[in-house]
Design an enzyme around this catalytic site. Sequence first.
Site, PDB file in Angstrom:
ATOM      1  N   ARG A 122     -13.986  10.174  20.618  1.00 14.61           N
ATOM      2  CA  ARG A 122     -15.085  10.344  21.569  1.00 14.61           C
ATOM      3  C   ARG A 122     -14.559  10.460  22.998  1.00 14.61           C
ATOM      4  O   ARG A 122     -15.068  11.231  23.808  1.00 14.61           O
ATOM      5  CB  ARG A 122     -16.088   9.201  21.423  1.00 14.61           C
ATOM      6  CG  ARG A 122     -17.026   9.446  20.235  1.00 14.61           C
ATOM      7  CD  ARG A 122     -17.496   8.165  19.596  1.00 14.61           C
ATOM      8  NE  ARG A 122     -18.248   7.332  20.497  1.00 14.61           N
ATOM      9  CZ  ARG A 122     -18.208   6.001  20.470  1.00 14.61           C
ATOM     10  NH1 ARG A 122     -17.444   5.368  19.617  1.00 14.61           N
ATOM     11  NH2 ARG A 122     -18.948   5.313  21.289  1.00 14.61           N
ATOM     12  N   LYS A 157     -23.136   2.858  30.878  1.00 10.36           N
ATOM     13  CA  LYS A 157     -24.331   3.707  31.046  1.00 10.36           C
ATOM     14  C   LYS A 157     -25.565   3.091  30.396  1.00 10.36           C
ATOM     15  O   LYS A 157     -26.626   3.048  30.996  1.00 10.36           O
ATOM     16  CB  LYS A 157     -24.132   5.082  30.385  1.00 10.36           C
ATOM     17  CG  LYS A 157     -23.221   6.026  31.091  1.00 10.36           C
ATOM     18  CD  LYS A 157     -23.364   7.434  30.524  1.00 10.36           C
ATOM     19  CE  LYS A 157     -23.148   7.557  29.034  1.00 10.36           C
ATOM     20  NZ  LYS A 157     -21.785   7.313  28.549  1.00 10.36           N
ATOM     21  N   ARG A 171     -20.996  -1.399  16.567  1.00  6.02           N
ATOM     22  CA  ARG A 171     -21.429  -0.058  16.188  1.00  6.02           C
ATOM     23  C   ARG A 171     -20.456   0.555  15.203  1.00  6.02           C
ATOM     24  O   ARG A 171     -19.254   0.384  15.342  1.00  6.02           O
ATOM     25  CB  ARG A 171     -21.499   0.828  17.438  1.00  6.02           C
ATOM     26  CG  ARG A 171     -22.882   0.962  17.981  1.00  6.02           C
ATOM     27  CD  ARG A 171     -22.907   1.668  19.294  1.00  6.02           C
ATOM     28  NE  ARG A 171     -22.332   3.011  19.266  1.00  6.02           N
ATOM     29  CZ  ARG A 171     -22.520   3.905  20.242  1.00  6.02           C
ATOM     30  NH1 ARG A 171     -23.262   3.587  21.282  1.00  6.02           N
ATOM     31  NH2 ARG A 171     -21.965   5.090  20.191  1.00  6.02           N
ATOM     32  N   ARG A 224     -24.183  16.584  27.412  1.00  2.00           N
ATOM     33  CA  ARG A 224     -22.797  16.228  27.138  1.00  2.00           C
ATOM     34  C   ARG A 224     -21.873  17.433  27.232  1.00  2.00           C
ATOM     35  O   ARG A 224     -20.660  17.266  27.155  1.00  2.00           O
ATOM     36  CB  ARG A 224     -22.703  15.651  25.731  1.00  2.00           C
ATOM     37  CG  ARG A 224     -22.578  14.129  25.698  1.00  2.00           C
ATOM     38  CD  ARG A 224     -22.259  13.765  24.322  1.00  2.00           C
ATOM     39  NE  ARG A 224     -21.799  12.508  23.923  1.00  2.00           N
ATOM     40  CZ  ARG A 224     -22.462  11.375  23.799  1.00  2.00           C
ATOM     41  NH1 ARG A 224     -23.672  11.268  24.234  1.00  2.00           N
ATOM     42  NH2 ARG A 224     -21.917  10.326  23.261  1.00  2.00           N
ATOM     43  N   ARG A 268     -17.628  -4.436  22.513  1.00  2.00           N
ATOM     44  CA  ARG A 268     -19.067  -4.135  22.567  1.00  2.00           C
ATOM     45  C   ARG A 268     -19.764  -4.507  21.248  1.00  2.00           C
ATOM     46  O   ARG A 268     -19.269  -4.244  20.166  1.00  2.00           O
ATOM     47  CB  ARG A 268     -19.272  -2.644  22.834  1.00  2.00           C
ATOM     48  CG  ARG A 268     -20.724  -2.218  22.736  1.00  2.00           C
ATOM     49  CD  ARG A 268     -20.968  -0.918  23.416  1.00  2.00           C
ATOM     50  NE  ARG A 268     -20.507   0.234  22.659  1.00  2.00           N
ATOM     51  CZ  ARG A 268     -20.677   1.492  23.090  1.00  2.00           C
ATOM     52  NH1 ARG A 268     -21.264   1.733  24.248  1.00  2.00           N
ATOM     53  NH2 ARG A 268     -20.240   2.494  22.371  1.00  2.00           N
TER      54      ARG A 268
HETATM   55  P1  AMP Z   1     -23.752   7.577  22.294  1.00  2.00           P
HETATM   56  O1  AMP Z   1     -24.608   6.440  21.860  1.00  2.00           O
HETATM   57  O2  AMP Z   1     -24.256   8.264  23.526  1.00  2.00           O
HETATM   58  O3  AMP Z   1     -22.283   7.206  22.397  1.00  2.00           O
HETATM   59  O4  AMP Z   1     -23.860   8.687  21.135  1.00  2.00           O
HETATM   60  C1  AMP Z   1     -23.465   8.384  19.812  1.00  2.00           C
HETATM   61  C2  AMP Z   1     -23.198   9.676  19.054  1.00  2.00           C
HETATM   62  O5  AMP Z   1     -24.409  10.468  19.000  1.00  2.00           O
HETATM   63  C3  AMP Z   1     -22.161  10.594  19.668  1.00  2.00           C
HETATM   64  O6  AMP Z   1     -20.823  10.225  19.327  1.00  2.00           O
HETATM   65  C4  AMP Z   1     -22.576  11.935  19.071  1.00  2.00           C
HETATM   66  O7  AMP Z   1     -22.184  12.021  17.711  1.00  2.00           O
HETATM   67  C5  AMP Z   1     -24.101  11.856  19.101  1.00  2.00           C
HETATM   68  N1  AMP Z   1     -24.668  12.359  20.368  1.00  2.00           N
HETATM   69  C6  AMP Z   1     -25.391  11.653  21.281  1.00  2.00           C
HETATM   70  N2  AMP Z   1     -25.785  12.426  22.300  1.00  2.00           N
HETATM   71  C7  AMP Z   1     -25.292  13.664  22.044  1.00  2.00           C
HETATM   72  C8  AMP Z   1     -25.342  14.909  22.743  1.00  2.00           C
HETATM   73  N3  AMP Z   1     -25.959  15.028  23.927  1.00  2.00           N
HETATM   74  N4  AMP Z   1     -24.724  15.968  22.175  1.00  2.00           N
HETATM   75  C9  AMP Z   1     -24.095  15.871  20.990  1.00  2.00           C
HETATM   76  N5  AMP Z   1     -23.986  14.738  20.279  1.00  2.00           N
HETATM   77  C10 AMP Z   1     -24.587  13.620  20.801  1.00  2.00           C
END
Ligand code: AMP
Length: 225
Positions: free
Chosen positions: A173, A17, A162, A93, A130
């Site tokens: 996740r 994504k 990360r 989400r 990654r």
């Molecule tokens: P990502 O980079 O999209 O994988 O997001 C990293 C982390 O940010 C996730 O594991 C959540 O802890 C938090 N996060 C990002 N977007 C959301 C969302 N829409 N709702 C809740 N937590 C989020």
Amino acid sequence: MTPGVRLILLGKQGAGKGTQCVRLSRHYVVPHIATGDMFRAAVKSGTEAGRLVKRYLDAGELVPDVIVMRVVADRLDQDDTKARGFVLDGFPRTVHQAEALAALLSPSDVDVVIDLEVPTGLVLQRLASRRVCSACGANYSLDSPPKFDWTCDVCGGEVVQRGDDTEVAIRRRLKLYEVATAPLVQWYLGRGQLEVVDGVGDADTVMARLVAVVDARRGIRAESP
Ligand code: AMP
């Protein structure tokens, strides 16, 4: 001014994504809004919001909706998004977030929601390899590193793994994705807004599939009365 495009990209962590959203935002000249990047930036800058969300990010848990919605509503209220649109990455989400987004955008709506489909075995492989720029968030992998010694090609920042790409957090996740995010696909399908795109293949091939789907939708929208 008519907005460029309003897109949501759904997909498991590691589906590609982030990479595709950067490309789509350049292609359609709209801001790329990635809630995960926004939260990581807040943690890094040590703001109060950053302190609040850090433990959720470290554990791979979802940040509470009340915080997420405040951040997203502020961002969508800025001139660039209001004028041209957006590519949303990592948001919504949950069905609850999707409902809140629909209310926020009403009476208008997103143009299309894309589910970028990649098998779980492949995303696990991708997540383990990654690497990301700690400054600008650009994506790399062990197979496709930056040109010079883990220094970002885009901004010169340090390219790292990360903090939440550990095996435990990745499993958490992906589980959360199944439980909380997968129902979103059904929700958008029911609203007639969903397109499914095969996310397996090189980045150029997947991007071409995405653009074809978005342009077809925009054509459909433009022709409808
Ligand atoms: P990502 O980079 O999209 O994988 O997001 C990293 C982390 O940010 C996730 O594991 C959540 O802890 C938090 N996060 C990002 N977007 C959301 C969302 N829409 N709702 C809740 N937590 C989020």
